[in-house]
Motif scaffolding. Sequence first.
Motif, short mmCIF file in Angstrom:
data_model
loop_
_atom_site.label_atom_id
_atom_site.label_comp_id
_atom_site.label_asym_id
_atom_site.label_seq_id
_atom_site.Cartn_x
_atom_site.Cartn_y
_atom_site.Cartn_z
N GLU A 179 11.89 10.88 2.48
CA GLU A 179 11.67 10.73 1.04
C GLU A 179 11.66 9.26 0.63
O GLU A 179 10.83 8.83 -0.17
CB GLU A 179 12.74 11.50 0.26
CG GLU A 179 12.54 12.99 0.31
CD GLU A 179 13.71 13.77 -0.29
OE1 GLU A 179 14.81 13.20 -0.46
OE2 GLU A 179 13.51 14.96 -0.58
N ARG A 180 12.59 8.49 1.18
CA ARG A 180 12.61 7.04 0.90
C ARG A 180 11.32 6.37 1.35
O ARG A 180 10.74 5.56 0.63
CB ARG A 180 13.79 6.37 1.60
CG ARG A 180 15.12 6.65 0.99
CD ARG A 180 16.18 5.87 1.74
NE ARG A 180 17.50 6.33 1.36
CZ ARG A 180 18.60 5.86 1.89
NH1 ARG A 180 18.57 4.93 2.83
NH2 ARG A 180 19.78 6.31 1.50
N ALA A 181 10.87 6.70 2.56
CA ALA A 181 9.64 6.11 3.08
C ALA A 181 8.45 6.48 2.21
O ALA A 181 7.57 5.65 1.94
CB ALA A 181 9.42 6.56 4.53
N GLU A 182 8.41 7.72 1.74
CA GLU A 182 7.31 8.16 0.89
C GLU A 182 7.33 7.42 -0.45
O GLU A 182 6.28 7.02 -0.97
CB GLU A 182 7.37 9.67 0.68
CG GLU A 182 6.23 10.24 -0.12
CD GLU A 182 4.86 10.13 0.54
OE1 GLU A 182 3.87 10.52 -0.10
OE2 GLU A 182 4.75 9.64 1.69
N ARG A 226 5.98 3.97 0.13
CA ARG A 226 4.53 4.01 0.32
C ARG A 226 3.82 4.15 -1.02
O ARG A 226 2.86 3.42 -1.30
CB ARG A 226 4.14 5.18 1.24
CG ARG A 226 2.65 5.22 1.55
CD ARG A 226 2.26 6.49 2.29
NE ARG A 226 2.41 7.68 1.47
CZ ARG A 226 1.56 8.06 0.50
NH1 ARG A 226 0.51 7.32 0.21
NH2 ARG A 226 1.77 9.17 -0.18
N LEU A 227 4.30 5.06 -1.86
CA LEU A 227 3.69 5.25 -3.17
C LEU A 227 3.83 4.01 -4.05
O LEU A 227 2.89 3.62 -4.75
CB LEU A 227 4.30 6.47 -3.87
CG LEU A 227 3.97 7.82 -3.23
CD1 LEU A 227 4.83 8.91 -3.85
CD2 LEU A 227 2.49 8.13 -3.34
N LEU A 228 4.98 3.37 -3.99
CA LEU A 228 5.19 2.14 -4.76
C LEU A 228 4.26 1.04 -4.26
O LEU A 228 3.64 0.33 -5.06
CB LEU A 228 6.64 1.69 -4.67
CG LEU A 228 6.99 0.38 -5.38
CD1 LEU A 228 6.65 0.44 -6.86
CD2 LEU A 228 8.45 0.04 -5.17
N ARG A 229 4.11 0.90 -2.95
CA ARG A 229 3.22 -0.12 -2.39
C ARG A 229 1.79 0.13 -2.85
O ARG A 229 1.08 -0.81 -3.22
CB ARG A 229 3.29 -0.07 -0.86
CG ARG A 229 2.36 -1.02 -0.14
CD ARG A 229 2.90 -2.44 -0.12
NE ARG A 229 2.35 -3.20 -1.21
CZ ARG A 229 2.92 -4.27 -1.78
NH1 ARG A 229 4.05 -4.72 -1.36
NH2 ARG A 229 2.36 -4.90 -2.77
N GLU A 230 1.35 1.38 -2.83
CA GLU A 230 0.01 1.71 -3.31
C GLU A 230 -0.17 1.33 -4.77
O GLU A 230 -1.20 0.78 -5.17
CB GLU A 230 -0.29 3.19 -3.12
CG GLU A 230 -0.56 3.59 -1.69
CD GLU A 230 -0.82 5.09 -1.54
OE1 GLU A 230 -0.84 5.81 -2.56
OE2 GLU A 230 -1.01 5.52 -0.39
N GLU A 231 0.84 1.62 -5.59
CA GLU A 231 0.76 1.32 -7.02
C GLU A 231 0.75 -0.20 -7.25
O GLU A 231 0.00 -0.72 -8.08
CB GLU A 231 1.91 1.97 -7.78
CG GLU A 231 1.89 1.73 -9.26
CD GLU A 231 0.63 2.23 -9.97
OE1 GLU A 231 0.35 1.74 -11.08
OE2 GLU A 231 -0.09 3.09 -9.43
#
Length: 79
Positions: free
Chosen positions: A35-38, A41-46
């Motif tokens: 969950e932390r990794a996901e 990843r989502l924050l990096r994309e944003e």
Amino acid sequence: MARTKKVTITLPAELLESMKTHTDNVSGYLTELAERAERRRLLREELDRYQGEFGTFTDEEMAEARALLHGAEEIGRAA
């Protein structure tokens, strides 16, 4: 309760034994890590999307973000 699905994974034995010294719920431990990794990843994309639209963050913006995330002592390290 969240819906779950049972899967089989393969881990190095040493890693599994190390995890077991920290938790008796390896499944929950791995779920939390995933969950932390996901979220990262989502924050990096944003962040990438935002910078693509508005430009790269300035040094000042990065210093302010570090201070908010890690406290005022990070301001000196950002310089």
